[in-house]
Design a protein around this motif. Sequence first.
Motif, PDB file in Angstrom:
ATOM      1  N   VAL A 287       0.844  -1.194   0.000  1.00 19.05           N
ATOM      2  CA  VAL A 287       0.000   0.000   0.000  1.00 19.05           C
ATOM      3  C   VAL A 287       0.882   1.248   0.000  1.00 19.05           C
ATOM      4  N   ALA A 288       1.919   1.272   0.819  1.00 24.43           N
ATOM      5  CA  ALA A 288       2.828   2.429   0.877  1.00 24.43           C
ATOM      6  C   ALA A 288       3.497   2.676  -0.471  1.00 24.43           C
ATOM      7  N   HIS A 289       3.915   1.619  -1.149  1.00 25.35           N
ATOM      8  CA  HIS A 289       4.526   1.763  -2.478  1.00 25.35           C
ATOM      9  C   HIS A 289       3.526   2.325  -3.484  1.00 25.35           C
ATOM     10  N   MET A 290       2.297   1.838  -3.435  1.00 22.55           N
ATOM     11  CA  MET A 290       1.256   2.354  -4.332  1.00 22.55           C
ATOM     12  C   MET A 290       1.039   3.836  -4.092  1.00 22.55           C
ATOM     13  N   LEU A 291       0.978   4.218  -2.833  1.00 22.02           N
ATOM     14  CA  LEU A 291       0.725   5.614  -2.488  1.00 22.02           C
ATOM     15  C   LEU A 291       1.814   6.542  -3.028  1.00 22.02           C
ATOM     16  N   GLU A 292       3.041   6.084  -3.039  1.00 22.51           N
ATOM     17  CA  GLU A 292       4.127   6.903  -3.593  1.00 22.51           C
ATOM     18  C   GLU A 292       3.875   7.207  -5.065  1.00 22.51           C
ATOM     19  N   HIS A 293       3.432   6.222  -5.803  1.00 18.64           N
ATOM     20  CA  HIS A 293       3.099   6.430  -7.222  1.00 18.64           C
ATOM     21  C   HIS A 293       1.859   7.310  -7.362  1.00 18.64           C
ATOM     22  N   PHE A 294       0.854   7.068  -6.539  1.00 21.55           N
ATOM     23  CA  PHE A 294      -0.394   7.830  -6.619  1.00 21.55           C
ATOM     24  C   PHE A 294      -0.170   9.307  -6.325  1.00 21.55           C
ATOM     25  N   LYS A 295       0.713   9.618  -5.403  1.00 20.16           N
ATOM     26  CA  LYS A 295       0.993  11.013  -5.063  1.00 20.16           C
ATOM     27  C   LYS A 295       1.541  11.783  -6.263  1.00 20.16           C
ATOM     28  N   GLN A 296       2.166  11.063  -7.189  1.00 20.68           N
ATOM     29  CA  GLN A 296       2.692  11.661  -8.417  1.00 20.68           C
ATOM     30  C   GLN A 296       1.701  11.517  -9.571  1.00 20.68           C
ATOM     31  N   GLU A 297       0.487  11.065  -9.251  1.00 20.37           N
ATOM     32  CA  GLU A 297      -0.574  10.833 -10.227  1.00 20.37           C
ATOM     33  C   GLU A 297      -0.217   9.754 -11.249  1.00 20.37           C
ATOM     34  N   HIS A 298       0.608   8.805 -10.850  1.00 23.20           N
ATOM     35  CA  HIS A 298       0.966   7.651 -11.673  1.00 23.20           C
ATOM     36  C   HIS A 298       0.139   6.464 -11.179  1.00 23.20           C
ATOM     37  N   TYR A 299      -1.154   6.563 -11.391  1.00 21.77           N
ATOM     38  CA  TYR A 299      -2.077   5.589 -10.830  1.00 21.77           C
ATOM     39  C   TYR A 299      -1.911   4.197 -11.435  1.00 21.77           C
ATOM     40  N   ALA A 300      -1.870   4.110 -12.743  1.00 22.45           N
ATOM     41  CA  ALA A 300      -1.725   2.805 -13.390  1.00 22.45           C
ATOM     42  C   ALA A 300      -0.386   2.177 -13.022  1.00 22.45           C
TER      43      ALA A 300
END
Length: 152
Positions: A102-115
């Motif tokens: 989840v933490a790794h996903m959030l790092e990408h999501f914060k940069q709007e790299h959702y996929a």
Amino acid sequence: MPFFSSSKRTFLDSHESADVIAAIKQAERRTSGEIRVYIESKCRYVSAIDRAAEIFDVLKMERTDNHNAVLIYLAVKDRQVAIFGDHGIHQKTGDEFWEKEVAHMLEHFKQEHYATGLCKAISDVGEALHYHFPYDNETDKNELPDDIVFGK
């Protein structure tokens, strides 16, 4: 856990959705485990992990032979995410693995790299499933659909 910026960007476009589905198919090629992604707008009245558990049951994901299904749950407008693994895989990985993903996903999501975040989580979950539940050509079957489920 919250994850989105305040941007008005669509969460996944058709190409990104196709990439996520391809990541699921790729991850499942090496394991008897199953991975699903569920995306909805709001997660009301419960925590994201409780909602993920609820959706897991609604999607009948507990019916896999080895209890090795994993749900990646996102509530876009409420900015929540959770990963829920059935007891077969959860006993092997523990809470720390899911929290790290989840933490790794959030790092990408914060940069709007959702996929990218979703695909990386799917790949990592697929590796854990492969390690604990490797693919067996004689007995493996695709027990659950590989599509993204979109809720309300």
